[in-house]
Design an enzyme around this catalytic site. Structure first.
Site, short mmCIF file in Angstrom:
data_model
loop_
_atom_site.label_atom_id
_atom_site.label_comp_id
_atom_site.label_asym_id
_atom_site.label_seq_id
_atom_site.Cartn_x
_atom_site.Cartn_y
_atom_site.Cartn_z
N GLY A 19 0.89 -1.49 -0.12
CA GLY A 19 0.00 0.02 -0.02
C GLY A 19 0.92 1.02 0.04
NE ARG A 72 -11.76 -13.10 -11.93
CZ ARG A 72 -10.68 -12.95 -11.31
NH1 ARG A 72 -10.36 -11.74 -10.82
NH2 ARG A 72 -9.80 -13.87 -11.44
CG LEU A 100 -11.60 -4.45 -10.90
CD1 LEU A 100 -11.52 -2.84 -11.13
CD2 LEU A 100 -12.28 -4.71 -9.49
CG ASN A 114 -4.89 0.15 -12.27
OD1 ASN A 114 -4.74 0.03 -10.97
ND2 ASN A 114 -4.58 -0.43 -13.26
CG HIS A 116 -0.06 -1.07 -15.53
ND1 HIS A 116 -0.39 -2.26 -15.12
CD2 HIS A 116 0.70 -1.28 -16.58
CE1 HIS A 116 0.33 -3.10 -15.70
NE2 HIS A 116 0.89 -2.77 -16.74
CB THR A 148 -12.07 0.29 -20.28
OG1 THR A 148 -10.91 -0.46 -20.23
CG2 THR A 148 -11.85 1.80 -20.39
CG LEU A 151 -5.62 -6.61 -16.98
CD1 LEU A 151 -6.24 -6.16 -15.65
CD2 LEU A 151 -4.90 -7.99 -17.21
CD GLU A 181 4.02 2.59 -9.48
OE1 GLU A 181 3.13 2.36 -8.74
OE2 GLU A 181 4.94 1.63 -9.79
#
Ligand code: GRF
Length: 229
Positions: A19, A72, A100, A114, A116, A148, A151, A181
């Site tokens: 995290g 899932r 997701l 997100n 990445h 979206t 992935l 990041e």
């Protein structure tokens, strides 16, 4: 989206592990005095180390074990219900390592963000730093984007770059990308909190008042391209 919030902007943050990006988001809100709150931190692994940090900061946490759900879809349904109960403006994925379902993504249109660790559309998926070294790219980096159903794909909010060194291995490269990041997610958090981010009809992102949305790791630290051009 793109509105100035009448009250404070509400973020739900999803994590799976240590995290550190979540910490960058929480620290940005506090240090910059942003008109925003992290209203819940949710992990799909109850032992995610980031949960303890969040709890110590007085945040509301939930550790949900996805292995306790038959499918899932079942897990994502429950997750969506839990998130709905917090009425967030945005859901920030911060090292959330679970794919997701399309149903989950369409339940929160243009609201899931997100980070990445690659310059998308290059290197979606896992082991991005190894993928970058294998490909021999000389620039690597990270992307913050709207989610979206595909992935590691979606409208790009910001990107940051690091130069690849001849002696890099996946760990050294990951460490430098992570510095970018943290700075980039902090800045994106501020843009979102101030209601400056919008999507046009072509699904391209606009951030009011930002001439560009690119970051670069320099010997002095992470800079915005705006500050060095
Ligand atoms: C980050 O590199 C993130 O981009 C990737 O996994 C890592 C998670 O790190 N998806 P942390 O949990 O935010 O420290």
């Amino acid at each position: 989206m793109g509105d100035t919030f009448t009250t404070r902007c509400r973020f739900v943050v999803l994590i799976s592990g240590r995290g550190s990006n979540m910490q960058a988001i929480v620290n940005a809100i506090e240090q910059q005095g942003l008109p925003a709150d992290v209203v819940a931190v949710i992990a799909n692994k109850p032992d995610a180390t980031g949960l303890q940090w969040a709890q110590d900061r007085g945040l509301t946490i939930h550790g949900l074990d996805h292995r306790n759900y038959a499918s899932r879809q079942d897990f994502d349904n429950m997750l969506a219900e839990l998130i709905d109960s917090y009425h967030p403006d945005y859901i920030l994925l911060a090292g959330y390592m679970r794919v997701l379902t399309p149903e989950f993504v369409s339940h929160f249109p243009n609201s899931i963000v997100n980070i990445h660790p690659s310059l998308l559309p290059a290197f979606p998926g896992l082991k991005t730093h190894q993928q970058a070294l294998n490909a021999g790219v000389q620039w690597h980096g990270c992307t913050v984007h709207f989610v979206t159903p595909v992935l590691d794909h979606g409208p790009i909010i910001a990107q940051g770059v690091v130069a690849v060194q001849a002696d890099d291995n996946p760990d050294t490269l990951a460490a430098r990308v992570l510095r970018v990041e943290h700075r980039m997610y902090a800045d994106v958090t501020a843009w979102l909190a101030h209601g400056r981010v919008s999507l046009d009809t072509d699904q391209r992102v606009h951030v009011s008042g930002a001439a560009n949305r690119s970051f670069l790791l320099t010997p002095q630290g992470v800079e915005t391209t705006e500050s060095i051009l």
